[in-house]
Write a protein that holds these residues in place. Structure first.
Motif, PDB file in Angstrom:
ATOM      1  N   HIS A  96       0.826  -1.213   0.000  1.00 16.23           N
ATOM      2  CA  HIS A  96       0.000   0.000   0.000  1.00 16.23           C
ATOM      3  C   HIS A  96       0.861   1.265   0.000  1.00 16.23           C
ATOM      4  O   HIS A  96       1.925   1.297   0.593  1.00 16.23           O
ATOM      5  CB  HIS A  96      -0.914   0.011   1.228  1.00 16.23           C
ATOM      6  N   THR A  97       0.337   2.268  -0.690  1.00 14.22           N
ATOM      7  CA  THR A  97       1.020   3.564  -0.720  1.00 14.22           C
ATOM      8  C   THR A  97       0.070   4.626  -0.183  1.00 14.22           C
ATOM      9  O   THR A  97      -1.093   4.690  -0.582  1.00 14.22           O
ATOM     10  CB  THR A  97       1.438   3.916  -2.163  1.00 14.22           C
ATOM     11  N   HIS A  98       0.563   5.419   0.727  1.00  8.58           N
ATOM     12  CA  HIS A  98      -0.249   6.487   1.327  1.00  8.58           C
ATOM     13  C   HIS A  98       0.432   7.815   1.046  1.00  8.58           C
ATOM     14  O   HIS A  98       1.648   7.923   1.185  1.00  8.58           O
ATOM     15  CB  HIS A  98      -0.366   6.298   2.834  1.00  8.58           C
ATOM     16  N   GLU A  99      -0.366   8.805   0.684  1.00  9.53           N
ATOM     17  CA  GLU A  99       0.211  10.124   0.418  1.00  9.53           C
ATOM     18  C   GLU A  99       0.018  11.027   1.634  1.00  9.53           C
ATOM     19  O   GLU A  99      -1.073  11.088   2.201  1.00  9.53           O
ATOM     20  CB  GLU A  99      -0.445  10.765  -0.799  1.00  9.53           C
ATOM     21  N   ARG A 100       1.074  11.696   2.028  1.00 11.85           N
ATOM     22  CA  ARG A 100       1.003  12.636   3.139  1.00 11.85           C
ATOM     23  C   ARG A 100       1.641  13.961   2.701  1.00 11.85           C
ATOM     24  O   ARG A 100       2.541  13.971   1.869  1.00 11.85           O
ATOM     25  CB  ARG A 100       1.761  12.101   4.364  1.00 11.85           C
ATOM     26  N   THR A 101       1.150  15.032   3.279  1.00 10.00           N
ATOM     27  CA  THR A 101       1.677  16.354   2.919  1.00 10.00           C
ATOM     28  C   THR A 101       2.569  16.876   4.041  1.00 10.00           C
ATOM     29  O   THR A 101       2.173  16.881   5.203  1.00 10.00           O
ATOM     30  CB  THR A 101       0.514  17.339   2.692  1.00 10.00           C
ATOM     31  N   LEU A 102       3.777  17.282   3.659  1.00  9.62           N
ATOM     32  CA  LEU A 102       4.703  17.860   4.635  1.00  9.62           C
ATOM     33  C   LEU A 102       5.025  19.296   4.217  1.00  9.62           C
ATOM     34  O   LEU A 102       4.981  19.626   3.030  1.00  9.62           O
ATOM     35  CB  LEU A 102       6.006  17.058   4.697  1.00  9.62           C
ATOM     36  N   ARG A 103       5.344  20.123   5.188  1.00 11.24           N
ATOM     37  CA  ARG A 103       5.803  21.479   4.887  1.00 11.24           C
ATOM     38  C   ARG A 103       7.256  21.375   4.425  1.00 11.24           C
ATOM     39  O   ARG A 103       8.070  20.730   5.092  1.00 11.24           O
ATOM     40  CB  ARG A 103       5.693  22.325   6.151  1.00 11.24           C
ATOM     41  N   ALA A 104       7.584  21.968   3.278  1.00  7.67           N
ATOM     42  CA  ALA A 104       8.957  21.921   2.763  1.00  7.67           C
ATOM     43  C   ALA A 104       9.520  23.341   2.741  1.00  7.67           C
ATOM     44  O   ALA A 104       8.907  24.237   2.168  1.00  7.67           O
ATOM     45  CB  ALA A 104       8.980  21.320   1.369  1.00  7.67           C
ATOM     46  N   VAL A 105      10.651  23.514   3.388  1.00  2.00           N
ATOM     47  CA  VAL A 105      11.233  24.851   3.504  1.00  2.00           C
ATOM     48  C   VAL A 105      12.659  24.831   2.966  1.00  2.00           C
ATOM     49  O   VAL A 105      13.482  24.039   3.416  1.00  2.00           O
ATOM     50  CB  VAL A 105      11.244  25.299   4.990  1.00  2.00           C
ATOM     51  N   THR A 106      12.917  25.678   1.986  1.00  2.00           N
ATOM     52  CA  THR A 106      14.285  25.859   1.514  1.00  2.00           C
ATOM     53  C   THR A 106      14.747  27.219   2.012  1.00  2.00           C
ATOM     54  O   THR A 106      14.320  28.252   1.500  1.00  2.00           O
ATOM     55  CB  THR A 106      14.343  25.807  -0.026  1.00  2.00           C
ATOM     56  N   PRO A 107      15.572  27.236   3.070  1.00  4.23           N
ATOM     57  CA  PRO A 107      15.930  28.525   3.667  1.00  4.23           C
ATOM     58  C   PRO A 107      16.773  29.392   2.733  1.00  4.23           C
ATOM     59  O   PRO A 107      17.445  28.887   1.813  1.00  4.23           O
ATOM     60  CB  PRO A 107      16.726  28.133   4.901  1.00  4.23           C
ATOM     61  N   LEU A 108      16.733  30.679   3.017  1.00  5.58           N
ATOM     62  CA  LEU A 108      17.515  31.650   2.252  1.00  5.58           C
ATOM     63  C   LEU A 108      18.796  31.970   3.025  1.00  5.58           C
ATOM     64  O   LEU A 108      18.907  31.659   4.212  1.00  5.58           O
ATOM     65  CB  LEU A 108      16.695  32.925   2.077  1.00  5.58           C
ATOM     66  N   ALA A 109      19.740  32.611   2.346  1.00  7.78           N
ATOM     67  CA  ALA A 109      21.017  32.952   2.985  1.00  7.78           C
ATOM     68  C   ALA A 109      20.784  33.878   4.176  1.00  7.78           C
ATOM     69  O   ALA A 109      19.967  34.802   4.102  1.00  7.78           O
ATOM     70  CB  ALA A 109      21.935  33.618   1.975  1.00  7.78           C
ATOM     71  N   HIS A 110      21.484  33.601   5.259  1.00 12.06           N
ATOM     72  CA  HIS A 110      21.385  34.397   6.494  1.00 12.06           C
ATOM     73  C   HIS A 110      22.787  34.796   6.959  1.00 12.06           C
ATOM     74  O   HIS A 110      23.365  34.122   7.818  1.00 12.06           O
ATOM     75  CB  HIS A 110      20.700  33.577   7.593  1.00 12.06           C
ATOM     76  N   PRO A 111      23.351  35.881   6.426  1.00 14.13           N
ATOM     77  CA  PRO A 111      24.672  36.306   6.920  1.00 14.13           C
ATOM     78  C   PRO A 111      24.550  36.876   8.335  1.00 14.13           C
ATOM     79  O   PRO A 111      23.680  37.706   8.574  1.00 14.13           O
ATOM     80  CB  PRO A 111      25.080  37.398   5.926  1.00 14.13           C
ATOM     81  N   ARG A 112      25.392  36.395   9.255  1.00 13.75           N
ATOM     82  CA  ARG A 112      25.242  36.854  10.643  1.00 13.75           C
ATOM     83  C   ARG A 112      26.476  37.652  11.084  1.00 13.75           C
ATOM     84  O   ARG A 112      26.713  38.716  10.554  1.00 13.75           O
ATOM     85  CB  ARG A 112      24.955  35.664  11.548  1.00 13.75           C
ATOM     86  N   TRP A 113      27.280  37.129  12.007  1.00 11.72           N
ATOM     87  CA  TRP A 113      28.365  37.947  12.568  1.00 11.72           C
ATOM     88  C   TRP A 113      29.606  37.884  11.676  1.00 11.72           C
ATOM     89  O   TRP A 113      29.862  36.866  11.022  1.00 11.72           O
ATOM     90  CB  TRP A 113      28.690  37.461  13.974  1.00 11.72           C
ATOM     91  N   PHE A 114      30.375  38.976  11.738  1.00 13.82           N
ATOM     92  CA  PHE A 114      31.584  39.061  10.912  1.00 13.82           C
ATOM     93  C   PHE A 114      32.808  38.622  11.694  1.00 13.82           C
ATOM     94  O   PHE A 114      32.874  38.797  12.920  1.00 13.82           O
ATOM     95  CB  PHE A 114      31.825  40.512  10.475  1.00 13.82           C
ATOM     96  N   CYS A 115      33.769  38.106  10.947  1.00 13.08           N
ATOM     97  CA  CYS A 115      35.118  37.999  11.504  1.00 13.08           C
ATOM     98  C   CYS A 115      35.977  38.924  10.641  1.00 13.08           C
ATOM     99  O   CYS A 115      35.710  39.098   9.447  1.00 13.08           O
ATOM    100  CB  CYS A 115      35.627  36.556  11.475  1.00 13.08           C
ATOM    101  N   VAL A 116      36.949  39.539  11.250  1.00 18.11           N
ATOM    102  CA  VAL A 116      37.745  40.540  10.538  1.00 18.11           C
ATOM    103  C   VAL A 116      39.200  40.082  10.507  1.00 18.11           C
ATOM    104  O   VAL A 116      39.713  39.556  11.507  1.00 18.11           O
ATOM    105  CB  VAL A 116      37.622  41.911  11.243  1.00 18.11           C
ATOM    106  N   ALA A 117      39.840  40.272   9.358  1.00 23.73           N
ATOM    107  CA  ALA A 117      41.249  39.876   9.219  1.00 23.73           C
ATOM    108  C   ALA A 117      42.100  40.736  10.149  1.00 23.73           C
ATOM    109  O   ALA A 117      41.739  41.874  10.456  1.00 23.73           O
ATOM    110  CB  ALA A 117      41.689  40.065   7.773  1.00 23.73           C
ATOM    111  N   PRO A 118      43.242  40.210  10.599  1.00 19.73           N
ATOM    112  CA  PRO A 118      44.071  40.988  11.538  1.00 19.73           C
ATOM    113  C   PRO A 118      44.439  42.370  10.990  1.00 19.73           C
ATOM    114  O   PRO A 118      44.524  43.332  11.738  1.00 19.73           O
ATOM    115  CB  PRO A 118      45.310  40.107  11.721  1.00 19.73           C
ATOM    116  N   ASP A 119      44.640  42.445   9.678  1.00 14.93           N
ATOM    117  CA  ASP A 119      45.000  43.752   9.100  1.00 14.93           C
ATOM    118  C   ASP A 119      43.756  44.567   8.694  1.00 14.93           C
ATOM    119  O   ASP A 119      43.885  45.631   8.101  1.00 14.93           O
ATOM    120  CB  ASP A 119      45.914  43.552   7.894  1.00 14.93           C
ATOM    121  N   ARG A 120      42.600  44.085   8.973  1.00 16.07           N
ATOM    122  CA  ARG A 120      41.303  44.739   8.706  1.00 16.07           C
ATOM    123  C   ARG A 120      41.066  45.026   7.219  1.00 16.07           C
ATOM    124  O   ARG A 120      40.271  45.881   6.862  1.00 16.07           O
ATOM    125  CB  ARG A 120      41.177  46.053   9.482  1.00 16.07           C
TER     126      ARG A 120
END
Lengths: 745, 221
Positions: free
Chosen positions: A177-201
C-alpha cells in the motif's frame, strides 16, 4: 402554526432575551435561559399570551424578545467561542487528525539546510519506505518496534522533494500500500550573521548556516562567495587570507584559503559553535557542542588539537583576554561568564565565574583584551526574581577581563521624539552585535530597533548618542553583525534580509549587497518564503515597551532563563523550534494558534511602532518553519538494541497513552494534579499541555515549571505517586533503556 | 421482565399508549444490553493494571456507551419512518417506547460517566467551569437529564408542563454538546468524532424533513 409551535417560538425568543442579561456569554447560560423561558410560559399568564396571539403576532413578539439576545451574541461572539473552547478549534483538530491518520509522520517539516530524523507511526507494518518524489532518493525506515519507524534524511545527499506553495507530497509505502502525506517543505535563504575581521582589517567575512556559504568582503563590497561544509556557524581569520569555519552539522572544522577550492580540515569529533583566535595568532579556541560540551584548543601551525577542556554547558561566545593564556567564555545554560586560564607551561583550566543572571547575547573584546563588552537582557547575579512580566532590560556590560567583574553597565533602551506615550522606547533595543572600531569606540548593532550606533570607550562614561544610523530605510532589518575595515568602511549584516550593508566613509546610506533573493523576487516567485522573511523581521522587532520575541527566545531558541509570566512564579523560557503541527500552544495549551499569541505583544507590550499588515500570519509562518532543536547526541553512535528495548519500556510504562507516536504527544491538556498529585492543590487544578518528546534531550529543564533538571529526574524523582507513567513497573535496566530511547528522539 | 417494565411504566405514569409485544421485547433487549455492556466495560477495564489508565479507559468507555444510546435514540424516528412503508411498520407507541428507553439509557450512562470522571481527578469540579470541553459535556448532561425527567408522565403531569414535547428537541442540542465534548477533550479522535458530528447533522436534517412531511400530511387531513 400549531399551538405548541407558537409556544416554542415564544420560548426561543424569550430565552434569547433572557440570555442577554447573563454576566458572561456561555452556552450553559443560554440553556438556563431556555429553561427559565419555558417555565415562564408554562405559567398561566404566559399560556394565555401564547394562546391568544395569532401566528404573525407570535413571530413578531418572538423577534422583538430575541433582539437583545441576538445583539449580545453578535457582540460577544468571539468571547463565547473562546469560553466554549471553540476558538481556533479547527487548527487543534487538524493537527490532531494529522497525527492520528495512519501512517502518520512527525515532524511535519522538511528543511533543506540540515540532516533530520523523521518518525513514522505505522502499527503492524513490517517494512516502510518514504518516497519524496522528484529527484529525491527513497528513504528506508528503520523499524524500532511497536509500529514506530525512524527515517534519516539528509537533504544534501538525498535531495529536496518538489514542493508547491511550500508543501511537498510524500508517499509512504507500507507493504503493497502507498499512502500520500503532505509535509511542509522549507528551503531557507542565505542568512549572513556575525563578521570575523582579518588581523590587518582589509577583509571581513561571515557565514550563512542555512545555505552553507562563506562570504568575503572588502571595502568595495562582496569579493568572494565560497561553498562550505554543512551548517557553518562561525568564522575566524587565522591568516590574512585564510579563514577557519566551524560547523553545526558536521564534526570537521574547515580552513578556507582565498582562491583555493579545496579547504584543509580538522576532525574534532563534535559539532562546533563559536571560535576565537588567540592574540598571538598561534591558537584557535573552538566551542564544541553535542552530548559532551567542551572547549577545543587548536594549534594552527600544526593544525592539531592541543587540548580539550570539558564544560558543563556549551559555550555560546568566546574571547581571548590580553594574551593566549586567558580566555572568557559565555554559557547560556547557567547565564555566566567563565574565565579559563593557563599557567606557564601548563594546560587550560576553569578559573573563575561571573554570574550574570541572564545569558550574554553577544561578546566582544577590545584591541588590548583588557576589556570585554557583553550584551544582555538583565543583570541580577543573585537569581532574585524580577517581578515585572517578561522583565527585559537591554544593556551592555563593560567587563574587566583580568578580574572578571562588571566595570560598568550601560542601559541601551531609550526613546526618540516619534514616541508619544510616556514609557515607550524605540531605540537601543536588542543589542546583537558588537565590534571595536579603529578609533577604539564601539559599534553596536541593535536588532530590535534596526539601528547601528557608535558609543565611546566606556570607563563608566560611555553614552549612547541621541541619534544613530537608522537601517530601516535600507531594508537592513534586525542587524546582527557589524565590522569596520581598515579604510573606514562599515559592514553591517542583516540575516533577515539576507543582505549586508556596505557603508563607505562619509556616506549616510549603506549600499546593500543582496546575498539572498530580495523581497520583490520573492513576492513574484515564492510568497511562502516572503511570509517567513517578514515574520522573521517581526520576531526580532521590539515592541514599544522594548521587548521583542528575540529578547527571551534568543535566535528562536530558549535563553535558558526563568521569567515571571504574571503569577510571580518563575518559569523557564521554552524554545519556539519544532512547533509546527503541535497546536495548542503555551504550557497550558491556552492558545490554539501561534498567530493568536500576537495579542500579547499588542495588549501587554504596547504594540509595535511599525505598522504591518497580517503581522501575526507572517510570524506564524516564520515560527512554523523553524526545525526542531538539534539532538545533542546526534553524532554519537546509537545503541540501536537499547533504543528498541527503550521503546518497549516506553510502551510498558504506558507513556504512549499521552506521548503518542509519531510526534510523541497526543496534543492533549491534563490537570497537573492528575499527573503529580503531590503538588499543592492550587497547582493541581492547572492544566498542562502534553509536550512532544521529539528532541527532548535538547530542551532541559523539564516539566512545566522546569523543576526536573534531567530526564532521569522526570521519571524517577518527580514521579513519586507513579501517575506520570508506570515507571515503577520497570526494573533499573529497563529505565536505562527508556532514557536511551528518549535521548534518541 | 415484561410485567416489570409494564408495572414500572404504569407506576411512573407513562404518557404513552400500550405498545405491542415486539416493542416490549426491544425495550427489554435495550436495557439488558445496556446493563451487559456496562458490566463488560467494567470487567474489561480490569485487564489494565495501571490504575490511571484504567480510570481513563472506564471514563471514556462509559461516555461512548452513553453517546451510542443517544445516537440510537435519535435514529429511532427516521428508522421508523423508513420501515413505515414495509410490512415491519412499527406503531407510534412502539417507536416512542424504544426511543424513550434509549434516551433514558443515554441519560443514565451520561450521568454515570460524569460522576465517575469527575471523581477521578481532584479539583475537577473547578475545572468544569473553566474548560470548554467539560462545559460542553455539562451542557449535554443537563439537556439529557431534563429530557429524562420529562420522559415520565407523572413528572410532566405534576409540573403541569404542556410544552414538554417541544422540550425534547433539546436532544439535538445535547448531541452537539456531546460532539463538542468529545472533539475538544484530551483524548479526542477527530476523525471518529467528525463522523459523529456529520451523522448528527444528517439526523437533524432528516428529522426536520420528517416534521415538514408530517405537517403537510396534517394539513391535507
Amino acid at each position: 402554526m400549531g399551538l405548541s409551535l407558537r409556544r416554542q417560538w415564544l420560548v426561543l425568543g424569550l430565552a434569547a432575551g433572557l440570555w442577554s442579561c447573563a454576566p458572561e456569554p456561555s452556552l450553559l447560560a443560554l440553556l438556563g435561559a431556555y429553561f427559565a423561558a419555558l417555565l415562564l410560559l408554562e405559567l398561566p399568564p404566559g399560556r394565555r399570551v401564547a394562546d391568544a396571539l395569532s401566528p404573525a403576532a407570535v413571530l413578531l413578539l418572538s423577534a422583538a424578545l430575541a433582539a437583545p439576545g441576538i445583539a449580545y451574541g453578535l457582540r460577544a461572539g468571539d468571547e463565547l467561542l473562546s469560553r466554549e473552547g471553540l476558538f481556533g478549534a479547527s487548527a487543534r483538530l487538524a493537527d490532531r487528525a494529522r497525527l492520528q491518520w495512519l501512517p502518520a509522520i512527525a515532524p511535519g517539516l522538511l528543511t533543506g539546510d540540515r540532516p533530520q530524523t523523521l518518525f513514522v507511526y505505522a502499527p503492524g507494518a513490517p517494512k516502510l519506505e518514504l518516497s519524496l518524489g522528484g529527484r529525491a532518493r527513497n528513504l528506508a525506515g528503520e523499524a524500532l518496534g511497536e509500529g514506530v519507524f525512524r527515517v534519516e534524511y539528509d537533504p544534501r545527499k538525498d535531495g529536496m522533494p518538489p514542493s508547491a506553495g511550500g508543501e511537498a507530497k510524500v508517499q509512504v509505502r507500507v507493504g503493497q500500500h502507498t499512502h500520500e502525506r503532505t509535509l511542509r517543505a522549507v528551503t531557507p535563504l542565505a542568512h549572513p550573521r556575525w563578521f570575523c575581521v582579518a588581523p590587518d582589517r582589509r577583509l571581513a567575512a561571515c557565514v550563512s548556516e542555512e545555505t552553507d556559504e562563506l562570504f568575503w568582503f572588502d571595502g568595495s563590497g562582496l569579493v568572494r562567495r565560497t561553498r562550505t561544509g554543512d551548517g557553518p556557524v562561525d568564522c575566524a581569520f587565522i591568516a590574512a587570507d585564510e579563514i577557519a569555519v566551524s560547523f553545526n552539522h558536521q564534526t570537521r572544522l574547515e580552513l578556507h584559503r582565498a582562491g583555493d577550492p579545496a579547504p584543509r580540515s580538522l576532525e574534532l569529533g563534535a559539532p562546533q559553535g563559536r571560535m576565537a583566535r588567540s592574540p598571538s595568532g598561534h591558537l584557535l579556541s573552538v566551542s564544541l557542542h553535542g552530548a559532551h560540551p567542551a572547549l577545543a584548543f587548536v594549534q594552527l601551525a600544526s593544525l592539531s588539537q592541543l587540548q580539550r577542556l570539558p564544560l558543563s554547558g556549551a559555550a555560546d561566545w568566546l574571547e581571548f583576554g590580553p594574551d593566549d593564556d586567558s580566555l572568557v567564555l559565555a554559557t547560556r545554560r547557567d547565564a555566566t561568564l567563565t574565565r579559563v586560564t593557563r599557567p606557564p607551561g601548563g594546560s587550560y583550566a576553569l578559573d573563575r565565574t561571573l554570574e550574570l543572571g541572564r545569558p550574554a547575547v553577544t561578546l566582544a573584546r577590545d584591541a588590548s583584551g583588557q576589556t570585554l563588552w557583553a550584551a544582555t537582557t538583565d543583570l541580577h547575579p543573585r537569581q532574585t526574581p524580577q517581578l515585572g512580566n517578561h522583565f527585559v532590560d537591554d544593556q551592555l556590560l563593560e567587563i574587566d577581563s583580568a578580574q572578571l567583574s562588571v566595570r560598568s553597565q550601560l542601559r541601551t533602551a531609550r526613546r526618540s521624539e516619534r514616541q508619544t506615550r510616556a514609557g515607550d522606547v524605540d531605540l537601543g533595543l536588542s543589542p546583537s552585535g558588537l565590534h571595536q572600531a579603529r578609533d577604539l569606540g564601539w559599534l553596536v548593532a541593535f536588532a530590535g530597533s534596526d539601528e547601528l550606533a557608535r558609543i565611546g570607550t566606556g570607563g563608566g562614561g560611555a553614552r549612547l548618542p541621541p541619534q544613530s544610523l537608522d537601517l530601516e530605510p535600507s531594508g537592513l532589518y534586525a542587524p546582527h553583525g557589524v565590522a569596520e575595515l581598515a579604510d573606514g568602511t562599515l559592514l553591517v549584516s542583516s540575516p533577515v534580509a539576507g543582505a549586508v550593508g556596505v557603508l563607505a566613509p562619509g556616506e549616510t546610506r549603506p549600499q546593500v549587497v543582496q546575498l539572498a533573493r530580495d523581497d520583490a523576487w520573492l513576492l513574484s516567485h515564492d510568497r511562502a518564503a516572503l511570509a517567513r522573511r517578514v515574520g522573521e523581521r517581526g520576531f526580532y522587532e521590539a515592541t514599544r515597551s522594548g521587548i521583542a520575541c528575540q529578547s527571551c527566545h534568543i535566535h528562536a531558541d530558549s535563553d535558558d532563563a526563568a521569567y515571571n509570566l504574571g503569577d510571580r512564579r518563575l518559569l523557564p523560557t521554552l524554545t519556539v523550534r519544532g512547533l509546527l503541527g503541535t497546536a495548542p500552544y503555551l504550557r497550558d495549551g491556552s492558545y490554539p494558534r501561534l498567530r493568536d499569541l500576537h495579542e500579547v505583544a499588542d495588549d501587554r507590550y504596547r504594540g509595535y511602532r511599525r505598522r504591518q499588515a497580517a503581522r501575526e500570519l507572517t510570524l506564524e509562518a516564520f515560527v512554523e518553519a523553524l526545525p526542531r532543536p538539534e539532538r545533542p547526541g546526534r553524532f554519537e553512535a546509537l545503541d540501536r538494541a537499547a533504543v528498541q528495548r527503550g521503546l518497549r519500556a516506553f510502551v510498558q510504562a504506558r507513556c504512549p497513552s499521552c506521548h503518542t507516536p509519531p510526534a510523541f504527544t497526543n496534543l492533549s491538556q491534563v490537570p497537573m494534579g492528575q499527573l503529580f498529585p503531590e503538588l499543592p492543590a492550587e497547582l493541581g487544578s492547572e492544566l498542562v499541555d502534553t509536550p512532544s518528546l521529539l528532541s527532548v534531550s535538547a530542551t532541559a529543564p523539564y516539566l512545566s515549571d522546569g523543576r526536573a533538571a534531567t530526564l532521569r529526574d522526570v521519571i524517577e524523582r518527580h514521579n513519586g505517586r507513579n501517575q506520570h507513567g508506570d515507571v515503577k513497573s520497570l526494573h533499573q535496566a529497563a529505565r536505562r533503556d527508556l532514557l536511551t530511547f528518549l535521548e534518541s528522539l | 421482565m415484561k410485567s416489570l417494565v409494564h408495572r414500572s411504566a404504569r407506576a411512573l405514569g407513562s404518557n404513552m399508549s400500550r405498545p405491542g409485544r415486539a416493542a416490549e421485547r426491544t425495550v427489554r433487549i435495550i436495557w439488558i444490553s445496556f446493563a451487559a455492556i456496562a458490566t463488560g466495560i467494567a470487567l474489561a477495564s480490569l485487564r489494565e493494571t495501571y490504575a490511571p489508565l484504567r480510570h481513563a479507559w472506564l471514563a471514556r468507555a462509559s461516555g461512548w456507551l452513553a453517546a451510542t444510546c443517544l445516537w440510537g435514540a435519535m435514529c429511532v424516528s427516521p428508522l421508523a419512518a423508513a420501515l413505515g412503508r414495509t410490512r415491519w411498520k412499527p406503531s407510534t407507541a412502539a417507536s416512542t417506547r424504544v426511543r424513550r428507553a434509549l434516551g433514558l439509557a443515554a441519560a443514565s450512562g451520561a450521568f454515570i460517566h460524569a460522576c465517575y470522571s469527575l471523581a477521578q481527578v481532584e479539583g475537577s469540579l473547578a475545572l468544569v467551569t473553566e474548560l470548554g470541553w467539560l462545559r460542553a459535556g455539562l451542557f449535554a448532561l443537563i439537556c439529557l437529564l431534563a429530557l429524562a425527567i420529562t420522559s415520565f408522565g407523572v413528572v410532566v403531569r405534576s409540573l403541569r408542563l404542556s410544552g414538554w414535547k417541544a422540550l425534547h428537541f433539546l436532544v439535538f442540542a445535547a448531541g452537539f454538546g456531546v460532539c463538542s465534548h468529545a472533539l475538544l477533550g484530551p483524548f479526542g479522535q477527530p476523525l471518529l468524532e467528525l463522523a459523529l458530528l456529520g451523522s448528527l447533522l444528517g439526523l437533524t436534517g432528516l428529522r426536520l424533513l420528517l416534521m415538514a412531511a408530517a405537517t403537510r400530511a396534517r394539513k391535507r387531513v
